[in-house]
Design an enzyme around this catalytic site. Structure first.
Site, PDB file in Angstrom:
ATOM      1  N   GLU A 175       0.813  -1.213   0.000  1.00 31.96           N
ATOM      2  CA  GLU A 175       0.000   0.000   0.000  1.00 31.96           C
ATOM      3  C   GLU A 175       0.848   1.266   0.000  1.00 31.96           C
ATOM      4  O   GLU A 175       1.976   1.278   0.483  1.00 31.96           O
ATOM      5  CB  GLU A 175      -0.977  -0.007   1.175  1.00 31.96           C
ATOM      6  CG  GLU A 175      -0.329  -0.125   2.525  1.00 31.96           C
ATOM      7  CD  GLU A 175      -1.381  -0.263   3.634  1.00 31.96           C
ATOM      8  OE1 GLU A 175      -1.948  -1.362   3.766  1.00 31.96           O
ATOM      9  OE2 GLU A 175      -1.605   0.712   4.354  1.00 31.96           O
ATOM     10  N   CYS A 210       3.514   8.427   0.817  1.00 32.14           N
ATOM     11  CA  CYS A 210       4.088   7.505   1.803  1.00 32.14           C
ATOM     12  C   CYS A 210       4.199   6.147   1.124  1.00 32.14           C
ATOM     13  O   CYS A 210       3.190   5.601   0.677  1.00 32.14           O
ATOM     14  CB  CYS A 210       3.167   7.434   3.024  1.00 32.14           C
ATOM     15  SG  CYS A 210       3.638   6.169   4.206  1.00 32.14           S
ATOM     16  N   CYS A 246       6.456  -7.267   7.030  1.00 29.28           N
ATOM     17  CA  CYS A 246       7.562  -6.755   7.848  1.00 29.28           C
ATOM     18  C   CYS A 246       7.890  -7.814   8.887  1.00 29.28           C
ATOM     19  O   CYS A 246       7.022  -8.574   9.293  1.00 29.28           O
ATOM     20  CB  CYS A 246       7.120  -5.460   8.548  1.00 29.28           C
ATOM     21  SG  CYS A 246       8.409  -4.670   9.536  1.00 29.28           S
ATOM     22  N   CYS A 271       6.641  -5.073  15.719  1.00 26.25           N
ATOM     23  CA  CYS A 271       6.136  -4.057  16.661  1.00 26.25           C
ATOM     24  C   CYS A 271       4.700  -4.404  17.053  1.00 26.25           C
ATOM     25  O   CYS A 271       3.880  -4.745  16.202  1.00 26.25           O
ATOM     26  CB  CYS A 271       6.199  -2.662  16.039  1.00 26.25           C
ATOM     27  SG  CYS A 271       7.875  -2.150  15.665  1.00 26.25           S
ATOM     28  N   CYS A 290       1.429  -2.615  15.492  1.00 20.69           N
ATOM     29  CA  CYS A 290       1.449  -2.348  14.049  1.00 20.69           C
ATOM     30  C   CYS A 290       0.784  -3.472  13.267  1.00 20.69           C
ATOM     31  O   CYS A 290       0.961  -4.656  13.576  1.00 20.69           O
ATOM     32  CB  CYS A 290       2.894  -2.180  13.603  1.00 20.69           C
ATOM     33  SG  CYS A 290       3.068  -1.889  11.848  1.00 20.69           S
ATOM     34  N   GLY A 315       6.845  -2.186   6.144  1.00 22.66           N
ATOM     35  CA  GLY A 315       8.223  -2.636   5.996  1.00 22.66           C
ATOM     36  C   GLY A 315       9.207  -1.815   6.798  1.00 22.66           C
ATOM     37  O   GLY A 315       8.921  -0.716   7.246  1.00 22.66           O
ATOM     38  N   GLU A 316      10.382  -2.409   6.984  1.00 20.73           N
ATOM     39  CA  GLU A 316      11.474  -1.717   7.679  1.00 20.73           C
ATOM     40  C   GLU A 316      12.541  -1.394   6.633  1.00 20.73           C
ATOM     41  O   GLU A 316      13.244  -2.286   6.161  1.00 20.73           O
ATOM     42  CB  GLU A 316      12.020  -2.615   8.793  1.00 20.73           C
ATOM     43  CG  GLU A 316      13.323  -2.161   9.411  1.00 20.73           C
ATOM     44  CD  GLU A 316      13.361  -0.678   9.825  1.00 20.73           C
ATOM     45  OE1 GLU A 316      12.411  -0.195  10.458  1.00 20.73           O
ATOM     46  OE2 GLU A 316      14.354  -0.019   9.482  1.00 20.73           O
ATOM     47  N   SER A 321      12.080   6.244   7.600  1.00 26.92           N
ATOM     48  CA  SER A 321      11.729   5.981   8.993  1.00 26.92           C
ATOM     49  C   SER A 321      12.157   4.580   9.396  1.00 26.92           C
ATOM     50  O   SER A 321      11.896   3.613   8.684  1.00 26.92           O
ATOM     51  CB  SER A 321      10.209   6.134   9.132  1.00 26.92           C
ATOM     52  OG  SER A 321       9.794   5.765  10.425  1.00 26.92           O
ATOM     53  N   SER A 355      11.611   5.608  15.027  1.00 25.91           N
ATOM     54  CA  SER A 355      10.419   5.243  15.787  1.00 25.91           C
ATOM     55  C   SER A 355      10.860   4.882  17.193  1.00 25.91           C
ATOM     56  O   SER A 355      11.360   3.796  17.436  1.00 25.91           O
ATOM     57  CB  SER A 355       9.725   4.048  15.124  1.00 25.91           C
ATOM     58  OG  SER A 355       9.315   4.413  13.836  1.00 25.91           O
ATOM     59  N   LEU A 356      10.697   5.822  18.092  1.00 31.59           N
ATOM     60  CA  LEU A 356      11.201   5.624  19.453  1.00 31.59           C
ATOM     61  C   LEU A 356      10.108   5.020  20.336  1.00 31.59           C
ATOM     62  O   LEU A 356      10.279   3.962  20.928  1.00 31.59           O
ATOM     63  CB  LEU A 356      11.693   6.962  20.006  1.00 31.59           C
ATOM     64  CG  LEU A 356      12.484   6.925  21.303  1.00 31.59           C
ATOM     65  CD1 LEU A 356      13.713   6.041  21.181  1.00 31.59           C
ATOM     66  CD2 LEU A 356      12.886   8.336  21.728  1.00 31.59           C
ATOM     67  N   HIS A 357       8.992   5.716  20.445  1.00 35.70           N
ATOM     68  CA  HIS A 357       7.774   5.202  21.072  1.00 35.70           C
ATOM     69  C   HIS A 357       7.815   4.924  22.570  1.00 35.70           C
ATOM     70  O   HIS A 357       6.783   4.544  23.149  1.00 35.70           O
ATOM     71  CB  HIS A 357       7.262   3.938  20.363  1.00 35.70           C
ATOM     72  CG  HIS A 357       6.969   4.118  18.907  1.00 35.70           C
ATOM     73  ND1 HIS A 357       6.517   5.299  18.366  1.00 35.70           N
ATOM     74  CD2 HIS A 357       7.061   3.254  17.857  1.00 35.70           C
ATOM     75  CE1 HIS A 357       6.350   5.150  17.063  1.00 35.70           C
ATOM     76  NE2 HIS A 357       6.683   3.939  16.721  1.00 35.70           N
ATOM     77  N   ASN A 362      -3.114   4.467  16.157  1.00 43.67           N
ATOM     78  CA  ASN A 362      -4.264   4.011  15.395  1.00 43.67           C
ATOM     79  C   ASN A 362      -4.573   2.594  15.856  1.00 43.67           C
ATOM     80  O   ASN A 362      -3.808   1.676  15.568  1.00 43.67           O
ATOM     81  CB  ASN A 362      -3.855   3.957  13.921  1.00 43.67           C
ATOM     82  CG  ASN A 362      -4.731   4.823  13.083  1.00 43.67           C
ATOM     83  OD1 ASN A 362      -5.953   4.789  13.210  1.00 43.67           O
ATOM     84  ND2 ASN A 362      -4.111   5.585  12.231  1.00 43.67           N
ATOM     85  N   CYS A 421      -0.912   2.227   8.984  1.00 47.58           N
ATOM     86  CA  CYS A 421      -0.027   1.595   8.025  1.00 47.58           C
ATOM     87  C   CYS A 421      -0.198   0.074   8.074  1.00 47.58           C
ATOM     88  O   CYS A 421      -0.166  -0.547   9.118  1.00 47.58           O
ATOM     89  CB  CYS A 421       1.396   2.043   8.341  1.00 47.58           C
ATOM     90  SG  CYS A 421       2.609   0.873   8.813  1.00 47.58           S
TER      91      CYS A 421
HETATM   92  N1  SAH Z   1       9.504   0.280   9.955  1.00 48.95           N
HETATM   93  C1  SAH Z   1       9.631   1.691   9.941  1.00 48.95           C
HETATM   94  C2  SAH Z   1       8.656   2.413   9.034  1.00 48.95           C
HETATM   95  C3  SAH Z   1       7.235   1.972   8.957  1.00 48.95           C
HETATM   96  S1  SAH Z   1       6.035   2.462  10.102  1.00 48.95           S
HETATM   97  C4  SAH Z   1       9.558   2.234  11.344  1.00 48.95           C
HETATM   98  O1  SAH Z   1       9.368   1.470  12.272  1.00 48.95           O
HETATM   99  O2  SAH Z   1       9.745   3.430  11.526  1.00 48.95           O
HETATM  100  C5  SAH Z   1       5.894   4.202  10.116  1.00 48.95           C
HETATM  101  C6  SAH Z   1       5.524   4.710  11.506  1.00 48.95           C
HETATM  102  O3  SAH Z   1       4.181   4.354  11.863  1.00 48.95           O
HETATM  103  C7  SAH Z   1       6.420   4.143  12.594  1.00 48.95           C
HETATM  104  O4  SAH Z   1       6.756   5.149  13.503  1.00 48.95           O
HETATM  105  C8  SAH Z   1       5.520   3.119  13.238  1.00 48.95           C
HETATM  106  O5  SAH Z   1       5.951   2.796  14.517  1.00 48.95           O
HETATM  107  C9  SAH Z   1       4.164   3.815  13.167  1.00 48.95           C
HETATM  108  N2  SAH Z   1       3.019   2.951  13.345  1.00 48.95           N
HETATM  109  C10 SAH Z   1       2.853   1.667  13.007  1.00 48.95           C
HETATM  110  N3  SAH Z   1       1.641   1.215  13.366  1.00 48.95           N
HETATM  111  C11 SAH Z   1       1.016   2.244  13.944  1.00 48.95           C
HETATM  112  C12 SAH Z   1      -0.271   2.413  14.545  1.00 48.95           C
HETATM  113  N4  SAH Z   1      -1.131   1.410  14.620  1.00 48.95           N
HETATM  114  N5  SAH Z   1      -0.572   3.617  15.035  1.00 48.95           N
HETATM  115  C13 SAH Z   1       0.312   4.650  14.965  1.00 48.95           C
HETATM  116  N6  SAH Z   1       1.532   4.547  14.423  1.00 48.95           N
HETATM  117  C14 SAH Z   1       1.880   3.358  13.936  1.00 48.95           C
END
Ligand code: SAH
Length: 366
Positions: free
Chosen positions: A112, A125, A132, A136, A139, A179-180, A211, A234-236, A310, A353
């Site tokens: 997508e 995007c 992937c 995470c 995700c 994907g990463e 990212s 992506s720190l989170h 999300n 995503c």
């Molecule tokens: N693999 C890469 C890029 C893809 S995801 C990464 O981890 O950065 C792009 C961003 O969307 C990342 O910050 C990821 O953590 C975030 N993301 C994934 N699923 C999500 C969700 N359900 N809600 C909000 N952000 C999300």
């Protein structure tokens, strides 16, 4: 990957060959196309013509490449079939015109891509892998694992197709779909160079964001390329324990190791880093988390992007309340951190995503 590939930042004028498995013709660097022309008994200048047909005029078949001889076109057709992406599904937001495309690759895998309209230009995007393997826990992209990495051409094609379908130029690209990207390192590099070539899309590297969930050794490699792209991390979470709960990659690298790599990236490239922080209710959204994050990032030239999570139906994470998000932002700002809350685009169409692809896979597997 020790060789420096690019000398003039942003110009993509000078490059060397990179290792990378058997690229298809639309993923090849100009020197590689030159070598191919030589191999086929052609003059080297044919390589540039071919490059322009592929990346500037973006034709879909060799027959349209009228400046090349019929014999050459036949040889290329046989050796390097040209593939385009097929639109499987498209959803358009009634709120802001955002479009989510589900594309089929030539082998039937689906990916997508999202097209967003902003005042300062259009942004796309793109996905870097089908699926992937980073795992995470919030995700959707990773739920069915990794199917395969995308070729550079398949990343470019997402932009080419969207420009063709919308009739509008894309000026910004974020590699934030499924994907990463740093798990597909060589192809990402190819993609960056090809997308920023003047006789290709000509997107400034400054308008390209990659990212990553934080594959530390690849961040050092990328820094050594001295590109002008933005790196988003992506720190989170503000500490290792919380991060490990959300992201398996945190078991491999600590936040300290990750931030060291980020500092190196900044020193080498001068590019300010972006940290993404997806806020999940009662997981990482407490005031104490904001304060910890503020202390962690103090002094680093960076920008924090807060993303209200999300919710994905297979996952346990829920969205933080609006006032919690605002309070979190406030706390970070008090620590002197530059923060924005990600504006949500296309909130009326299939959310986060990987969700569009996931719902397609679920339906087609029924
Ligand atoms: N693999 C890469 C890029 C893809 S995801 C990464 O981890 O950065 C792009 C961003 O969307 C990342 O910050 C990821 O953590 C975030 N993301 C994934 N699923 C999500 C969700 N359900 N809600 C909000 N952000 C999300």
């Amino acid at each position: 990957m020790t060789e420096k590939v690019i000398k003039n930042r942003d110009s993509a004028a000078e490059w060397k060959e990179l290792p990378g498995a058997d690229p298809d013709i639309r993923s090849m660097y100009l020197p590689e196309l030159k070598r191919l022309m030589e191999e086929l008994g052609e003059k080297p200048f044919r390589a540039k013509q071919l490059f322009e047909w592929l990346h500037e005029k973006r034709v879909e078949s060799y027959d349209e490449m009228t400046s090349l001889s019929g014999a050459l076109r036949e040889k290329l057709k046989e050796r390097y079939p040209l593939h385009t992406l097929e639109v499987v599904n498209m959803q358009e937001s009634r709120i802001d015109g955002t479009r989510k495309y589900l594309f089929a690759l030539h082998d039937g895998n689906v990916i997508e891509s999202v097209w967003m309209k902003y005042k300062h230009g259009n942004s796309v995007c793109i996905s870097s892998q089908a699926g992937c393997r980073m795992g995470c826990r919030f995700c959707a992209s990773t739920l069915d694992g990794l199917v395969r990495s995308l070729q550079a051409s398949e990343m470019l094609e997402q932009i080419y197709r969207i420009q063709q379908l919308t009739g509008e130029r894309v000026s910004n690209v974020v590699v934030m779909g499924s994907g990463e990207p740093l798990d597909n390192y060589n192809n990402i590099l190819r993609f960056v160079y090809l997308a920023s070539m003047q006789n290709g899309l000509g997107i400034s590297q400054r308008n390209l964001t990659v990212s990553t969930c934080g594959i530390v050794p690849r961040i050092y490699d990328l820094a050594d390329e001295e590109l002008a792209i933005t790196l988003a991390i992506s720190l989170h979470a503000p500490d290792d324990e919380k991060r490990r709960e959300m992201m398996p990659i945190a078991n491999r690298y600590t936040i300290e190791e990750l931030l060291d790599a980020c500092r190196y990236y900044f020193d080498k490239t001068g590019r300010r880093l972006t940290f993404e922080y997806a806020l999940a209710a009662d997981a990482n959204d407490a005031e104490a988390d904001a304060e910890r994050l503020g202390r962690l990032l103090k002094g680093l030239n960076c920008h924090v992007n807060l993303i209200p999570i999300n919710p994905v139906k297979e996952r346990k994470y829920g969205r933080s309340a609006k006032k919690v998000v605002l309070n979190f932002q406030n706390k970070l700002e008090k620590c002197g951190i530059n923060v924005t809350i990600r504006r949500e685009m296309g909130s009326d169409i299939d959310g986060a995503c990987g969700q569009l692809r996931k719902s397609y896979l679920d339906k087609s597997g029924e």
